[in-house]
Design an enzyme around this catalytic site. Structure first.
Site, PDB file in Angstrom:
ATOM      1  N   LYS A  23      12.537  32.308 -30.922  1.00 19.21           N
ATOM      2  CA  LYS A  23      11.158  32.598 -30.477  1.00 19.21           C
ATOM      3  C   LYS A  23      10.483  33.586 -31.433  1.00 19.21           C
ATOM      4  CE  LYS A  23      10.335  35.725 -27.079  1.00 19.21           C
ATOM      5  NZ  LYS A  23       9.355  36.705 -27.600  1.00 19.21           N
ATOM      6  N   ASN A  24      11.179  34.686 -31.723  1.00 20.47           N
ATOM      7  CA  ASN A  24      10.529  35.726 -32.516  1.00 20.47           C
ATOM      8  C   ASN A  24      10.359  35.332 -33.971  1.00 20.47           C
ATOM      9  OD1 ASN A  24      10.381  37.178 -30.203  1.00 20.47           O
ATOM     10  ND2 ASN A  24      11.876  38.754 -30.771  1.00 20.47           N
ATOM     11  N   ARG A  93       1.077  38.556 -25.886  1.00 20.02           N
ATOM     12  CA  ARG A  93       1.148  39.696 -26.806  1.00 20.02           C
ATOM     13  C   ARG A  93       1.172  39.252 -28.259  1.00 20.02           C
ATOM     14  NH1 ARG A  93       1.651  44.810 -27.030  1.00 20.02           N
ATOM     15  NH2 ARG A  93       2.330  44.645 -29.172  1.00 20.02           N
ATOM     16  N   CYS A 117       2.636  46.182 -21.479  1.00 18.39           N
ATOM     17  CA  CYS A 117       3.296  45.096 -20.753  1.00 18.39           C
ATOM     18  C   CYS A 117       4.431  45.700 -19.954  1.00 18.39           C
ATOM     19  CB  CYS A 117       3.764  43.995 -21.701  1.00 18.39           C
ATOM     20  SG  CYS A 117       5.162  44.465 -22.681  1.00 18.39           S
ATOM     21  N   ARG A 122       3.341  49.614 -25.834  1.00 15.85           N
ATOM     22  CA  ARG A 122       3.270  48.743 -27.003  1.00 15.85           C
ATOM     23  C   ARG A 122       1.931  48.818 -27.753  1.00 15.85           C
ATOM     24  NH1 ARG A 122       6.551  43.299 -25.667  1.00 15.85           N
ATOM     25  NH2 ARG A 122       6.977  43.419 -27.887  1.00 15.85           N
ATOM     26  N   PRO A 123       1.643  49.982 -28.342  1.00 15.70           N
ATOM     27  CA  PRO A 123       0.404  50.114 -29.109  1.00 15.70           C
ATOM     28  C   PRO A 123       0.454  49.295 -30.396  1.00 15.70           C
ATOM     29  CG  PRO A 123       1.795  52.041 -29.424  1.00 15.70           C
ATOM     30  CD  PRO A 123       2.481  51.184 -28.401  1.00 15.70           C
ATOM     31  N   ILE A 124      -0.716  49.103 -31.046  1.00 17.01           N
ATOM     32  CA  ILE A 124      -0.724  48.406 -32.347  1.00 17.01           C
ATOM     33  C   ILE A 124      -1.412  49.270 -33.421  1.00 17.01           C
ATOM     34  CG2 ILE A 124      -0.565  46.047 -31.416  1.00 17.01           C
ATOM     35  CD1 ILE A 124      -3.623  45.840 -32.148  1.00 17.01           C
ATOM     36  N   ASP A 125      -1.356  50.580 -33.204  1.00 25.00           N
ATOM     37  CA  ASP A 125      -1.993  51.495 -34.160  1.00 25.00           C
ATOM     38  C   ASP A 125      -1.467  51.312 -35.585  1.00 25.00           C
ATOM     39  OD1 ASP A 125       0.368  52.477 -32.780  1.00 25.00           O
ATOM     40  OD2 ASP A 125       0.122  54.359 -33.867  1.00 25.00           O
ATOM     41  N   LEU A 126      -0.182  51.018 -35.733  1.00 26.60           N
ATOM     42  CA  LEU A 126       0.396  50.893 -37.078  1.00 26.60           C
ATOM     43  C   LEU A 126      -0.125  49.642 -37.791  1.00 26.60           C
ATOM     44  CD1 LEU A 126       4.103  51.872 -36.278  1.00 26.60           C
ATOM     45  CD2 LEU A 126       2.230  53.336 -37.041  1.00 26.60           C
ATOM     46  N   ILE A 330      13.787  52.190 -27.824  1.00 22.04           N
ATOM     47  CA  ILE A 330      12.623  51.471 -28.386  1.00 22.04           C
ATOM     48  C   ILE A 330      11.476  51.375 -27.380  1.00 22.04           C
ATOM     49  CG2 ILE A 330      11.824  49.301 -29.437  1.00 22.04           C
ATOM     50  CD1 ILE A 330      13.837  50.608 -31.219  1.00 22.04           C
ATOM     51  N   ARG A 400       9.069  31.816 -21.066  1.00 19.94           N
ATOM     52  CA  ARG A 400       8.484  32.270 -22.341  1.00 19.94           C
ATOM     53  C   ARG A 400       9.486  32.153 -23.486  1.00 19.94           C
ATOM     54  NH1 ARG A 400       7.338  37.854 -22.458  1.00 19.94           N
ATOM     55  NH2 ARG A 400       7.086  37.225 -24.605  1.00 19.94           N
TER      56      ARG A 400
HETATM   57  C1  UD1 Z   1       9.161  42.629 -31.570  1.00 18.61           C
HETATM   58  C2  UD1 Z   1       9.762  41.497 -30.778  1.00 18.61           C
HETATM   59  C3  UD1 Z   1      10.384  42.002 -29.484  1.00 18.61           C
HETATM   60  C4  UD1 Z   1      11.370  43.114 -29.775  1.00 18.61           C
HETATM   61  C5  UD1 Z   1      10.723  44.196 -30.639  1.00 18.61           C
HETATM   62  C6  UD1 Z   1      11.696  45.282 -31.084  1.00 18.61           C
HETATM   63  C7  UD1 Z   1       8.408  39.565 -31.360  1.00 18.61           C
HETATM   64  C8  UD1 Z   1       7.409  38.551 -30.932  1.00 18.61           C
HETATM   65  N1  UD1 Z   1       8.734  40.527 -30.478  1.00 18.61           N
HETATM   66  O1  UD1 Z   1       8.110  43.198 -30.784  1.00 18.61           O
HETATM   67  O2  UD1 Z   1      11.049  40.912 -28.858  1.00 18.61           O
HETATM   68  O3  UD1 Z   1      11.787  43.691 -28.557  1.00 18.61           O
HETATM   69  O4  UD1 Z   1      10.170  43.606 -31.836  1.00 18.61           O
HETATM   70  O5  UD1 Z   1      12.742  44.737 -31.798  1.00 18.61           O
HETATM   71  O6  UD1 Z   1       8.946  39.500 -32.449  1.00 18.61           O
HETATM   72  N2  UD1 Z   1       5.001  50.724 -32.119  1.00 18.61           N
HETATM   73  C9  UD1 Z   1       3.998  51.668 -32.218  1.00 18.61           C
HETATM   74  N3  UD1 Z   1       2.835  51.292 -32.852  1.00 18.61           N
HETATM   75  C10 UD1 Z   1       2.657  50.067 -33.383  1.00 18.61           C
HETATM   76  C11 UD1 Z   1       3.692  49.115 -33.258  1.00 18.61           C
HETATM   77  C12 UD1 Z   1       4.853  49.483 -32.626  1.00 18.61           C
HETATM   78  O7  UD1 Z   1       4.119  52.804 -31.764  1.00 18.61           O
HETATM   79  O8  UD1 Z   1       1.591  49.797 -33.951  1.00 18.61           O
HETATM   80  C13 UD1 Z   1       6.255  51.085 -31.418  1.00 18.61           C
HETATM   81  C14 UD1 Z   1       6.466  50.292 -30.128  1.00 18.61           C
HETATM   82  O9  UD1 Z   1       5.803  50.873 -29.036  1.00 18.61           O
HETATM   83  C15 UD1 Z   1       7.966  50.302 -29.987  1.00 18.61           C
HETATM   84  C16 UD1 Z   1       8.454  50.265 -31.434  1.00 18.61           C
HETATM   85  O10 UD1 Z   1       7.340  50.673 -32.236  1.00 18.61           O
HETATM   86  O11 UD1 Z   1       8.372  51.523 -29.417  1.00 18.61           O
HETATM   87  C17 UD1 Z   1       8.943  48.931 -31.904  1.00 18.61           C
HETATM   88  O12 UD1 Z   1       7.937  47.961 -31.680  1.00 18.61           O
HETATM   89  P1  UD1 Z   1       7.776  46.673 -32.601  1.00 18.61           P
HETATM   90  O13 UD1 Z   1       8.911  46.602 -33.557  1.00 18.61           O
HETATM   91  O14 UD1 Z   1       6.405  46.684 -33.169  1.00 18.61           O
HETATM   92  O15 UD1 Z   1       7.900  45.509 -31.540  1.00 18.61           O
HETATM   93  P2  UD1 Z   1       7.058  44.169 -31.470  1.00 18.61           P
HETATM   94  O16 UD1 Z   1       6.752  43.688 -32.834  1.00 18.61           O
HETATM   95  O17 UD1 Z   1       5.950  44.343 -30.502  1.00 18.61           O
END
Ligand code: UD1
Length: 425
Positions: A23-24, A93, A117, A122-126, A330, A400
């Site tokens: 999936k991922n 997401r 969720c 799960r922010p996307i600031d990065l 995480i 899913r």
């Molecule tokens: C992806 C996977 C999910 C997996 C996760 C961690 C997909 C579709 N999903 O989710 O199944 O559980 O990796 O291996 O591939 N974070 C921030 N800011 C950001 C982005 C992330 O603070 O902009 C934090 C998140 O809150 C979390 C950590 O970074 O604590 C890891 O998140 P991330 O690796 O981004 O997970 P996803 O890509 O959402």
């Protein structure tokens, strides 16, 4: 109407099985198809709702999409630069991965705000900070994120933590943005490597995935013609099947299991007394009479223990002889399955981000609800191991990411039937 699995537990799961596509891995690759001029053919695409929803998004954008079994053909020649801000995208997401792909293709993109969720904020600031470094203006509106760029340019980006999604979004945009992009602190997950492999097959120049520094030489639009790619097996589904066999006292052979992607989980399974045999593209597991406890698990970025397997291992350890500890580093809210497992007779104490599991000799059937994808899977394997009958609710989450659990676990000797409950409101 709520679907649930009626499970008659207590039978060892035994047999040989092929693991579904990841999936991922497939989700960012589907978004990447927007960058490719011409037809893309993806094999071994799992039949799960996250994929079907993503195919709907591609259709909505004007791509030609055909599915024949596990093969999906996508032609994005006539894709249009539309907003994704209604319907399907707002419930997914992973639609955030369309930001990088749409920006790369059209220079602007609008997707619904992903929001929190069940497992955390799960922010996307990065993602957005990296885009800004590449010349993108990002506006956060009330319900959406709008990004646009007059001129894109490669950049030196340092991720403060190795976000999988942020790394993938950067790869998608940088693959076609003029100039060189260097990502320090990149995620090393195999799914990031699969995305880069796919993009490179279509003409991108991405180097260093699997390490924490990735270099991308932007190439403008990806090549027209015919890109064909095989989606790798899903390591989380592989882990789920191994835990299911281990906790039911069974034996299993995963035909296309990739042991190198599951090093830490396999080592932990050995610590619980399972015997593991590794052959090329094959993992065999034989469970002991009783699982041993005593282990400590800390989730982390790859190659550390994956957070997505944490609920499955918690389920497994409820039957281990001794006390175990799990630290979830995480996601901040990823223990919803613990209370449900306790309803089946488990002894789990949660303190903040840690769980202490005292193994029991057996679990008993119960009516439980999985609040997210992996929580649901954890409860399903617990129900398969428990004595008596269980009802596992939350099928829409399982859908899913897991292809037909009834057929998969049924083929291994499990007794489970998906049923529909009619509720009167
Ligand atoms: C992806 C996977 C999910 C997996 C996760 C961690 C997909 C579709 N999903 O989710 O199944 O559980 O990796 O291996 O591939 N974070 C921030 N800011 C950001 C982005 C992330 O603070 O902009 C934090 C998140 O809150 C979390 C950590 O970074 O604590 C890891 O998140 P991330 O690796 O981004 O997970 P996803 O890509 O959402």
């Amino acid at each position: 109407m709520a679907d649930y699995f009626a499970v008659q537990g207590g039978k060892p799961l035994e047999g040989t099985i092929r693991v579904q596509g990841s999936k991922n891995a497939v989700l960012p690759i589907l978004a990447a198809c927007l960058l490719v001029k011409g037809e893309t053919v993806l094999h071994h695409c799992p039949m799960i709702s996250d994929v079907e929803d993503t195919l709907l998004l591609l259709r909505k954008l004007g791509c030609l999409v055909q599915r024949e079994g596990h093969t999906v053909r996508i032609d994005s020649t006539d894709a249009a630069d539309l907003s994704l801000c209604d319907g399907t995208a707002s419930t997914m997401r992973s639609s955030v991965l369309f930001l990088g792909a749409l920006l790369g293709r059209f220079g602007h993109a609008e997707v619904p705000k992903p929001g929190g969720c069940a497992i955390g904020a799960r922010p996307i600031d990065l993602h957005l900070a990296a885009f800004r470094q590449m010349g993108v203006c990002c506006e956060e509106k009330e319900a959406s994120i709008y990004c646009h760029a007059n001129t894109l340019a490669g950049a030196k980006i340092s991720l403060p933590l190795p976000s999988v999604g942020a790394t993938e979004n950067i790869l998608l945009l940088a693959a076609v943005a003029p100039g060189t992009t260097i990502v320090h602190g990149a995620a090393k997950e195999p799914e990031v490597q699969a995305l880069a492999e796919f993009l490179n097959l279509c003409g991108a120049n991405i180097y260093g995935t699997g390490t924490d520094t990735i270099r991308i030489e932007g190439v403008g639009r990806l090549q027209s013609g015919h890109c064909e790619y095989m989606i790798p097996p899903d390591r989380m589904v592989a882990g789920t099947l191994l835990c299911a066999a281990a906790m039911t006292g069974g034996r299993i052979c995963l035909k296309n299991g990739r042991a190198e992607e599951l090093e830490v989980p396999l080592r932990l399974l050995e610590e619980t007394g399972c015997r593991i045999f590794i052959r090329p593209e094959e993992i065999l597991l034989a469970a002991p009479k009783r699982l041993c406890g005593g282990c400590t698990i800390a989730t982390g970025a790859y190659p550390a223990f994956p957070t997505d397997l944490q609920p499955l291992f918690m389920s497994l350890l409820t039957l281990a002889d001794g006390t175990c500890m799990i630290n979830e580093t995480i996601f901040e809210a990823r223990f919803s399955h613990a209370l449900e497992l306790c309803a089946m007779g488990a002894d789990i104490r949660i303190r903040g981000q840690s769980a202490v599991i005292t193994g029991q000799k057996k679990l008993h059937g119960a009516c439980v609800y999985g609040q997210d994808l992996r929580a649901g899977a954890a409860l399903l394997i617990a129900a398969l191991a428990a004595e008596g009958e269980s009802r596992v609710y939350g099928c829409r989450f399982l859908d899913r990411g897991y292809e037909d659990p009834q057929a998969v676990f049924g083929a291994l000797g499990g007794t489970l039937i998906r049923k529909r409950e009619k509720t009167i409101i």
